[in-house]
Write an enzyme that holds these catalytic residues in place. Structure first.
Site, PDB file in Angstrom:
ATOM      1  CD  GLN A 164      -2.580   1.066   2.514  1.00 54.22           C
ATOM      2  OE1 GLN A 164      -3.642   0.285   2.592  1.00 54.22           O
ATOM      3  NE2 GLN A 164      -2.438   1.775   3.541  1.00 54.22           N
ATOM      4  CD  GLU A 207      -2.328   7.979   3.345  1.00 53.06           C
ATOM      5  OE1 GLU A 207      -1.001   8.437   3.464  1.00 53.06           O
ATOM      6  OE2 GLU A 207      -2.828   7.293   3.997  1.00 53.06           O
ATOM      7  CG  ASP A 244       0.592   0.054   5.508  1.00 50.23           C
ATOM      8  OD1 ASP A 244       0.611  -1.089   5.933  1.00 50.23           O
ATOM      9  OD2 ASP A 244      -0.497   1.073   5.834  1.00 50.23           O
ATOM     10  CD  GLU A 285       1.260   0.870   8.758  1.00 47.37           C
ATOM     11  OE1 GLU A 285       1.963   1.808   8.430  1.00 47.37           O
ATOM     12  OE2 GLU A 285      -0.233   1.125   8.657  1.00 47.37           O
ATOM     13  CG  ASP A 312      -3.069   0.483  10.374  1.00 50.29           C
ATOM     14  OD1 ASP A 312      -3.683   1.084  11.326  1.00 50.29           O
ATOM     15  OD2 ASP A 312      -2.672   0.805   9.049  1.00 50.29           O
ATOM     16  CE  LYS A 337      -4.208   4.494  10.143  1.00 47.31           C
ATOM     17  NZ  LYS A 337      -4.373   3.216   9.207  1.00 47.31           N
ATOM     18  NE  ARG A 366      -7.216   5.867   9.132  1.00 48.00           N
ATOM     19  CZ  ARG A 366      -8.199   4.685   9.527  1.00 48.00           C
ATOM     20  NH1 ARG A 366      -8.777   4.744  10.643  1.00 48.00           N
ATOM     21  NH2 ARG A 366      -8.286   3.934   8.834  1.00 48.00           N
ATOM     22  CB  SER A 367      -6.408   7.181   2.899  1.00 52.80           C
ATOM     23  OG  SER A 367      -7.279   6.397   3.250  1.00 52.80           O
ATOM     24  CE  LYS A 388       1.514   5.355   6.837  1.00 58.62           C
ATOM     25  NZ  LYS A 388       0.447   4.003   6.938  1.00 58.62           N
TER      26      LYS A 388
HETATM   27  P1  PGA Z   1      -6.306   4.211   5.820  1.00 61.72           P
HETATM   28  O1  PGA Z   1      -4.899   3.653   5.250  1.00 61.72           O
HETATM   29  O2  PGA Z   1      -6.387   5.667   6.090  1.00 61.72           O
HETATM   30  O3  PGA Z   1      -6.930   3.985   4.502  1.00 61.72           O
HETATM   31  O4  PGA Z   1      -7.063   3.289   6.682  1.00 61.72           O
HETATM   32  C1  PGA Z   1      -3.710   3.914   6.099  1.00 61.72           C
HETATM   33  C2  PGA Z   1      -2.980   2.853   6.613  1.00 61.72           C
HETATM   34  O5  PGA Z   1      -3.427   1.629   6.201  1.00 61.72           O
HETATM   35  O6  PGA Z   1      -2.049   3.067   7.294  1.00 61.72           O
HETATM   36 ZN    ZN Z   2      -1.581   0.850   7.531  1.00 58.45          ZN
END
Ligand code: PGA
Ligand code: ZN
Length: 428
Positions: A164, A207, A244, A285, A312, A337, A366-367, A388
């Protein structure tokens, strides 16, 4: 004491609804906060309340969550003797009454929790990061090391490759400013190299990371190393990689469907070890899936002495899951998060548990983000080891980087050294 609470449905960086809350205290100090939303979410996350009305935002509207702030929460909390963050967060959890905040919505609850914190900081006339540090009862000792998104795959980029995020760790930089300069050089070099290799202009993911049509995750990692070198830095010395893998999202029937391969958990671990030996990776991650509890300790045993093994989706900033991971030796770092758990106070518990276990803490956005910058204050206020925040393009990311620059301009603090010696995650 809270005088009033107000909730509003607004849009995030992907154009999907989210929540903004405004909290006014009896002193008339007031502040707003808006809340992010993930795409690559863990199944154990607190519940984001969505309207489900397909005619509005494909069912993703947040009118009900906003309404819950304006009616149920406002009526229950206004005028009540709530003076601390903990009192507020406890009252919110009790009012909700569900195990995952599904009645009022974690989006509604967190927006109230953060707007209250900001209003209190204003009332006290101190910076938000100072207030966060006092809530945690720990001094601010350093700035976090940045981990900045260069390339994206997985759910954030239409799954052209499995991994990712490939993030740059400007480990040689001694300030936030220098970290961003380093990253800018690498980002521009990568964009030029993408043009030369694929003949295409920059396409970016959720992102702001670049998302060329890499054939495999290895090609993506090679390109990351080439961008570091092309920009004149030494991979593995000046700049390291963090990845990640977000592997929950390609884990099916006990196997990892990584690019064109199908790997058993043991093979997946060997694969990650190979990457670790071939590329300058210092942080890994979600190398394994969120419910593959059995194999996480093996991964941590194999790589935890030299590499940050971050949970995560595995942990979802959830104290119960963190305790389980500590006892089983599943990882040595928490990706924190706040909206995964839904209140500041519960995130403080998560943070303390991780620190007591000798883990590192990466504060993450977050994304789907907004122009709000509270996450930068949180990363500084809680002396996170890493921050991050996605790429260095797109204003929802830059709001946070620019806030860090602003804090750095007024505050001379060292940046967290990296790589530093990691504690083995193995605690059995
Ligand atoms: P997300 O991704 O905010 O879409 O959950 C961020 C991550 O996986 O670290
Ligand atoms: Zn993640």
């Amino acid at each position: 004491e809270i005088r009033s609470l107000y909730g509003l449905e607004i849009l995030d960086s992907r154009g999907w609804p989210t929540i903004k809350a405004t909290c006014t205290l009896s002193s008339r100090a007031y502040a707003s906060a808006s809340i992010p939303s993930g795409r690559s979410t863990g199944t154990a996350e607190a519940w984001e309340l969505r309207d489900g009305d397909q005619a509005r935002y494909r069912g993703r509207g947040c009118r009900q969550a906003a309404d819950n702030i304006n009616t149920i929460i406002n009526q229950a909390l206004r005028g009540r003797d709530i003076t601390s963050q903990q009192d507020l967060d406890q009252a919110l959890c009790e009012l909700d009454g569900s195990p995952n905040k599904s009645r009022l919505g974690a989006n509604a609850i967190l927006a109230v929790s953060i707007s209250f914190a900001r209003a209190q900081a204003r009332e006290r006339g101190i910076s938000l990061y100072r207030h966060f540090s006092e809530l945690l009862e720990e001094p601010v000792t350093h700035f976090p090391r940045l981990t900045i998104n260069l390339f994206s795959g997985g759910r954030h980029a239409g799954r052209q490759v499995a991994i990712q995020d490939v993030l740059m760790v400007p480990s040689g930089a001694s300030s936030i400013d220098e970290s961003l300069v380093t990253m800018s050089n690498i980002y521009q070099t990568a964009a030029d190299q993408t043009y030369e290799t694929y003949g295409m202009r920059l396409l970016t993911a959720d992102e702001g990371g670049q998302a060329p049509p890499f054939e495999s995750s290895e090609v993506m990692l090679e390109a990351a190393v080439a961008a570091i070198e092309g920009a004149g830095y030494r991979p593995g010395e000046d700049v390291h990689l963090a990845i990640d893998v977000a592997s929950s999202h390609f884990y099916r029937d006990g196997q990892y469907e990584l690019d064109q391969r199908r790997l058993q958990p043991g093979e997946m671990i060997e694969h990650l070890c190979r990457w670790r030996s071939r590329y300058p990776i210092v942080s890994l991650e979600d190398g394994l899936a969120e419910d593959d509890w059995l194999h996480w300790p093996h991964l941590c045993e194999a790589l935890g002495n030299t590499t940050l093994i971050l949970g995560d989706d595995l942990l979802c900033t959830n104290p119960e899951r963190i305790v389980r991971a500590i006892h089983s030796g599943a990882c040595n770092g928490l990706l924190l998060k706040v909206n995964q758990i839904g209140t500041l106070s519960e995130a403080i518990t998560a943070h303390r548990l991780a620190r007591q276990a000798g883990w590192q803490v990466t504060v993450s956005v977050r994304s789907g983000e907004t122009e709000d910058d509270w996450a930068a204050d949180l990363a500084v206020g809680w002396s996170a080891d890493q921050f991050k925040n996605g790429s260095i393009t797109q204003s929802e990311r830059l709001a946070k980087y620019n806030r860090l620059l602003e804090i750095e301009a007024g505050e001379r603090l060292p940046i967290r050294p990296w790589p530093r010696v990691l504690k083995p995650g193995h605690t059995r």
